[in-house]
Design a protein around this motif. Sequence first.
Motif, PDB file in Angstrom:
ATOM      1  N   SER A 154       0.974  -7.047  -2.077  1.00 46.33           N
ATOM      2  CA  SER A 154       0.292  -7.475  -0.850  1.00 46.33           C
ATOM      3  C   SER A 154      -1.211  -7.570  -1.129  1.00 46.33           C
ATOM      4  CB  SER A 154       0.571  -6.492   0.290  1.00 46.33           C
ATOM      5  OG  SER A 154       0.000  -5.233  -0.021  1.00 46.33           O
ATOM      6  N   ARG A 213       0.816  -1.204   0.000  1.00 52.04           N
ATOM      7  CA  ARG A 213       0.000   0.000   0.000  1.00 52.04           C
ATOM      8  C   ARG A 213       0.858   1.266   0.000  1.00 52.04           C
ATOM      9  NH1 ARG A 213      -5.325  -1.064   3.310  1.00 52.04           N
ATOM     10  NH2 ARG A 213      -3.813  -1.252   4.999  1.00 52.04           N
ATOM     11  N   VAL A 247      10.027   4.925  -0.833  1.00 56.88           N
ATOM     12  CA  VAL A 247      10.137   4.086  -2.046  1.00 56.88           C
ATOM     13  C   VAL A 247      10.280   4.927  -3.319  1.00 56.88           C
ATOM     14  CG1 VAL A 247       9.013   1.952  -1.281  1.00 56.88           C
ATOM     15  CG2 VAL A 247       7.613   3.861  -2.083  1.00 56.88           C
ATOM     16  N   SER A 302       4.149  -3.434   4.993  1.00 53.37           N
ATOM     17  CA  SER A 302       4.395  -3.340   6.432  1.00 53.37           C
ATOM     18  C   SER A 302       5.010  -4.618   6.998  1.00 53.37           C
ATOM     19  CB  SER A 302       3.084  -3.028   7.152  1.00 53.37           C
ATOM     20  OG  SER A 302       2.128  -4.023   6.861  1.00 53.37           O
ATOM     21  N   GLN A 316       0.342 -12.221   8.060  1.00 54.26           N
ATOM     22  CA  GLN A 316      -0.240 -12.986   6.937  1.00 54.26           C
ATOM     23  C   GLN A 316       0.550 -12.785   5.651  1.00 54.26           C
ATOM     24  OE1 GLN A 316      -2.096 -10.683   8.647  1.00 54.26           O
ATOM     25  NE2 GLN A 316      -3.890 -11.707   9.520  1.00 54.26           N
ATOM     26  N   HIS A 317       1.185 -11.644   5.520  1.00 57.55           N
ATOM     27  CA  HIS A 317       2.027 -11.431   4.337  1.00 57.55           C
ATOM     28  C   HIS A 317       3.314 -12.244   4.476  1.00 57.55           C
ATOM     29  CE1 HIS A 317       3.421  -9.308   0.735  1.00 57.55           C
ATOM     30  NE2 HIS A 317       4.618  -9.380   1.306  1.00 57.55           N
ATOM     31  N   HIS A 325      -0.954 -11.537  -5.868  1.00 54.74           N
ATOM     32  CA  HIS A 325      -1.052 -11.391  -4.406  1.00 54.74           C
ATOM     33  C   HIS A 325      -0.332 -12.557  -3.705  1.00 54.74           C
ATOM     34  CE1 HIS A 325      -4.412 -12.688  -1.334  1.00 54.74           C
ATOM     35  NE2 HIS A 325      -3.275 -12.508  -0.714  1.00 54.74           N
ATOM     36  N   VAL A 326       0.659 -12.199  -2.890  1.00 61.89           N
ATOM     37  CA  VAL A 326       1.397 -13.228  -2.156  1.00 61.89           C
ATOM     38  C   VAL A 326       1.050 -13.167  -0.673  1.00 61.89           C
ATOM     39  CG1 VAL A 326       3.358 -13.401  -3.741  1.00 61.89           C
ATOM     40  CG2 VAL A 326       3.424 -11.712  -1.904  1.00 61.89           C
ATOM     41  N   LYS A 347       1.181   3.711  -2.909  1.00 56.09           N
ATOM     42  CA  LYS A 347       0.157   4.765  -3.038  1.00 56.09           C
ATOM     43  C   LYS A 347      -0.847   4.597  -4.179  1.00 56.09           C
ATOM     44  CE  LYS A 347       1.845   7.581   0.268  1.00 56.09           C
ATOM     45  NZ  LYS A 347       2.816   6.660   0.882  1.00 56.09           N
ATOM     46  N   ASN A 384      11.129   0.567   3.455  1.00 50.48           N
ATOM     47  CA  ASN A 384       9.948   1.109   4.124  1.00 50.48           C
ATOM     48  C   ASN A 384      10.365   2.392   4.833  1.00 50.48           C
ATOM     49  OD1 ASN A 384       7.681   1.516   5.981  1.00 50.48           O
ATOM     50  ND2 ASN A 384       7.111  -0.583   5.437  1.00 50.48           N
ATOM     51  N   THR A 440      -3.019 -16.113   2.218  1.00 49.33           N
ATOM     52  CA  THR A 440      -4.180 -16.432   1.384  1.00 49.33           C
ATOM     53  C   THR A 440      -3.900 -16.129  -0.089  1.00 49.33           C
ATOM     54  OG1 THR A 440      -5.093 -14.272   1.921  1.00 49.33           O
ATOM     55  CG2 THR A 440      -5.921 -16.146   3.178  1.00 49.33           C
TER      56      THR A 440
HETATM   57  C1  LIG Z   1      -7.556 -13.745   6.946  1.00 55.95           C
HETATM   58  C2  LIG Z   1      -6.525 -12.781   6.447  1.00 55.95           C
HETATM   59  C3  LIG Z   1      -5.670 -13.184   5.431  1.00 55.95           C
HETATM   60  C4  LIG Z   1      -4.704 -12.305   4.912  1.00 55.95           C
HETATM   61  N1  LIG Z   1      -3.887 -12.728   3.909  1.00 55.95           N
HETATM   62  C5  LIG Z   1      -2.945 -11.876   3.426  1.00 55.95           C
HETATM   63  C6  LIG Z   1      -2.073 -12.274   2.385  1.00 55.95           C
HETATM   64  O1  LIG Z   1      -2.138 -13.402   1.884  1.00 55.95           O
HETATM   65  N2  LIG Z   1      -1.159 -11.387   1.926  1.00 55.95           N
HETATM   66  C7  LIG Z   1      -1.051 -10.112   2.427  1.00 55.95           C
HETATM   67  O2  LIG Z   1      -0.194  -9.367   1.947  1.00 55.95           O
HETATM   68  N3  LIG Z   1      -1.864  -9.709   3.409  1.00 55.95           N
HETATM   69  C8  LIG Z   1      -2.813 -10.549   3.901  1.00 55.95           C
HETATM   70  N4  LIG Z   1      -3.659 -10.103   4.879  1.00 55.95           N
HETATM   71  C9  LIG Z   1      -3.633  -8.669   5.228  1.00 55.95           C
HETATM   72  C10 LIG Z   1      -2.546  -8.286   6.187  1.00 55.95           C
HETATM   73  O3  LIG Z   1      -3.010  -8.463   7.501  1.00 55.95           O
HETATM   74  C11 LIG Z   1      -2.155  -6.804   5.988  1.00 55.95           C
HETATM   75  O4  LIG Z   1      -3.321  -6.009   6.081  1.00 55.95           O
HETATM   76  C12 LIG Z   1      -1.492  -6.492   4.658  1.00 55.95           C
HETATM   77  O5  LIG Z   1      -0.437  -7.413   4.392  1.00 55.95           O
HETATM   78  C13 LIG Z   1      -0.955  -5.074   4.660  1.00 55.95           C
HETATM   79  O6  LIG Z   1      -0.515  -4.727   3.356  1.00 55.95           O
HETATM   80  P1  LIG Z   1       0.545  -3.552   3.143  1.00 55.95           P
HETATM   81  O7  LIG Z   1       1.734  -3.843   3.959  1.00 55.95           O
HETATM   82  O8  LIG Z   1       0.701  -3.399   1.678  1.00 55.95           O
HETATM   83  O9  LIG Z   1      -0.220  -2.244   3.649  1.00 55.95           O
HETATM   84  P2  LIG Z   1      -0.073  -1.404   4.980  1.00 55.95           P
HETATM   85  O10 LIG Z   1      -0.257  -2.233   6.180  1.00 55.95           O
HETATM   86  O11 LIG Z   1      -0.947  -0.226   4.791  1.00 55.95           O
HETATM   87  O12 LIG Z   1       1.442  -0.943   4.979  1.00 55.95           O
HETATM   88  C14 LIG Z   1       1.978  -0.058   4.069  1.00 55.95           C
HETATM   89  C15 LIG Z   1       3.439   0.160   4.443  1.00 55.95           C
HETATM   90  O13 LIG Z   1       4.023   1.044   3.510  1.00 55.95           O
HETATM   91  C16 LIG Z   1       4.873   1.949   4.186  1.00 55.95           C
HETATM   92  N5  LIG Z   1       4.960   3.161   3.371  1.00 55.95           N
HETATM   93  C17 LIG Z   1       4.004   4.073   3.123  1.00 55.95           C
HETATM   94  N6  LIG Z   1       4.452   5.022   2.291  1.00 55.95           N
HETATM   95  C18 LIG Z   1       5.728   4.703   1.993  1.00 55.95           C
HETATM   96  C19 LIG Z   1       6.723   5.294   1.184  1.00 55.95           C
HETATM   97  N7  LIG Z   1       6.498   6.413   0.488  1.00 55.95           N
HETATM   98  N8  LIG Z   1       7.940   4.708   1.111  1.00 55.95           N
HETATM   99  C20 LIG Z   1       8.194   3.583   1.826  1.00 55.95           C
HETATM  100  N9  LIG Z   1       7.292   2.984   2.595  1.00 55.95           N
HETATM  101  C21 LIG Z   1       6.060   3.535   2.687  1.00 55.95           C
HETATM  102  C22 LIG Z   1       4.244   2.162   5.534  1.00 55.95           C
HETATM  103  O14 LIG Z   1       5.217   2.545   6.483  1.00 55.95           O
HETATM  104  C23 LIG Z   1       3.646   0.773   5.828  1.00 55.95           C
HETATM  105  O15 LIG Z   1       4.564  -0.038   6.537  1.00 55.95           O
HETATM  106  C24 LIG Z   1      -4.615 -10.987   5.424  1.00 55.95           C
HETATM  107  C25 LIG Z   1      -5.460 -10.590   6.470  1.00 55.95           C
HETATM  108  C26 LIG Z   1      -6.392 -11.468   6.988  1.00 55.95           C
HETATM  109  C27 LIG Z   1      -7.269 -11.005   8.094  1.00 55.95           C
END
Ligand SMILES: Cc1cc2nc3c(=O)[nH]c(=O)nc-3n(C[C@H](O)[C@H](O)[C@H](O)COP(=O)(O)OP(=O)(O)OC[C@H]3O[C@@H](n4cnc5c(N)ncnc54)[C@H](O)[C@@H]3O)c2cc1C
Lengths: 325, 246
Positions: A239, A214, A310, A272, A276-277, A253-254, A217, A291, A257
């Motif tokens: 993610s 995420r 990033v 992050s 689960q990731h 999606h890795v 952006k 990050n 799940t």
């Molecule tokens: C049943 C269940 C199954 C799930 N299965 C999976 C799965 O298979 N895979 C998966 O990925 N997730 C899964 N999830 C979701 C998981 O819990 C997280 O919500 C998800 O992995 C978060 O994705 P993210 O890190 O992309 O986003 P966020 O948690 O929003 O993190 C974004 C990160 O980006 C960083 N960031 C922001 N802007 C910048 C920038 N400009 N430069 C550098 N860094 C920046 C932030 O510091 C933050 O650490 C599951 C959840 C549940 C409940």
Amino acid sequence: MSVLVVVECDGGEVKKSSLEVASYGSQVAQMLGTTATAVAVGEATEANLAQLGEQGISKVLYDAEPRLKDFVNGAYTKLIAAAAEKEGAQVIVLANSNIGAAVGSRLSVRLKASLATNVVELPKNDGGSFTVKRGAFSGKAFADVVLTGDRKILAVKKNSIEALHEAGKTATVESFSASLSDADFADAPKQVVMQDQAGGVLLPEADRVVSGGRGMKGPENWHLIEDLAKALGAATACSKPVSDVDWRPHHEHVGQTGITVSPNLYIACGISGAIQHLAGVNSSKVIVVINKDPEAPFFKAADYGIVGDVFEVLPKLTQAIKELN
Amino acid sequence: MKFLVCISNVPDTTTKITFTPDNKEFNKAGVQFVINPWDEYALTRAIELKEAQGSGTVTVLNVGEADTEPNIRKALAIGADDAIRVNAAPKDAYFVAEQIAAIAKEGAYDVILMGKESIDYNGFQVHGMVGELLGIPTVAPAMKLDMSGNTATLEREIEGGKEIVEVATPFVASCQQPMCEPRIPNMRGIMTARTKPLKVVEPTGEGARTSVAEYALPPKKQGVKLIPAESAGDLIKLLRNEAKVI
Ligand SMILES: Cc1cc2nc3c(=O)[nH]c(=O)nc-3n(C[C@H](O)[C@H](O)[C@H](O)COP(=O)(O)OP(=O)(O)OC[C@H]3O[C@@H](n4cnc5c(N)ncnc54)[C@H](O)[C@@H]3O)c2cc1C
């Protein structure tokens, strides 16, 4: 007694994961003092099949029936079962792929065999039974599984076995027919749709993966991920929330799940590192995390890290690779 | 149309995995158990298809001991009509597949749905075994499922793409995203779930073909090596010269 290896081919070529499986099978054969035969499925060329000698295979069985080009569970199961009978195979080795797992589970019932999927190491032979290590709890643990049956089927996880390359050795290729009927093709696909893969590298087979979260952006910024992936010859991934909002397709999606990957290099950009990731990626050999939040949990699972934005870091990395090449 | 949906009871996805001191079993202490996330796709899609057809039933099936009943009730609250629990600890994939096949045969179900795999054992085996035991097709892993009369059209994931497959009932499909948006129970569902039938039966069959000798955790990471953002390019040199991965 012999070992039968199932080799998947695509567009004439043997898949990388099948080279690993062939190497695994020939090492098991050596352990048991026997030889390893392969049975090929998909579209193959004789020259590529003969090259399986480099992975220790002595003979390859190939049925050139054109309808076997695409995966058909009923037909593949019958073909492999027939090859196993012909060779008197006690051990069958396949890839832990969508095809391998689907066929392996049917075969285990048909051949009354014990089955282990997600296998990550060569088995220990305890005089009849095998003990083999497999991934469990979505990559958060391992289990040593005991297979007691006279016949054993092992589905080997991608990137967990180094492929052998004994230059110059060739396998004999033998045509083989399992006398398949129309009924065996009842679940044949009506249509096959291939999806665009950045740089042409398939995520489940990839040696290197560049993944975005995420923190990227929006989809308009994905060229930063793609540029780095292209320079590295890597596949792209994401993610779960990124695919949930359709910035990227679901097959990228890795995680727990999503797809489980274990490449040599996994670069996580703006992710992050939720548990689960991590579950789907933490068996990667080297993990790099970028990050801007130094407290991001992913740093705990990383080998190398950059605390930074990033949007500034990714172009620098791509540039550095271009300079290196 | 009669749908049979198989659900497994797994540790919540945020669980830190630990084992009993002899490493022979998963340590359940203090762990919250949930319906396997992939099974939620199977359950919701079965309910959606039943609703679209305006008739039929959705039966949930779990192989597990009494402690799985809260999650069976949750599946009933989401919209299943009734439930069966095979009273046994699930020993291995073959053991579970035998139970499912026996129930499916006896109940003459048209469509048998389950998740792609369980997030604990990650077998990815049960669907194929059930299909083979019943002598019917299995489509795995399925990302889309539509029914028209007795014919189902499914999208099956393959490496690098998808295939469109058509099969006639009865068949087995193992489900994954983006098949549907899994539902959560509402208040009315939770109230009615209490009165829906939950039948408990004893296991049958030949039994397990594998066993787990020991569990282990992956080796701990050495710790992260940080590179300053200003000299990000140095990372590439380290990946080549030190880690030797590029
Ligand atoms: C049943 C269940 C199954 C799930 N299965 C999976 C799965 O298979 N895979 C998966 O990925 N997730 C899964 N999830 C979701 C998981 O819990 C997280 O919500 C998800 O992995 C978060 O994705 P993210 O890190 O992309 O986003 P966020 O948690 O929003 O993190 C974004 C990160 O980006 C960083 N960031 C922001 N802007 C910048 C920038 N400009 N430069 C550098 N860094 C920046 C932030 O510091 C933050 O650490 C599951 C959840 C549940 C409940």
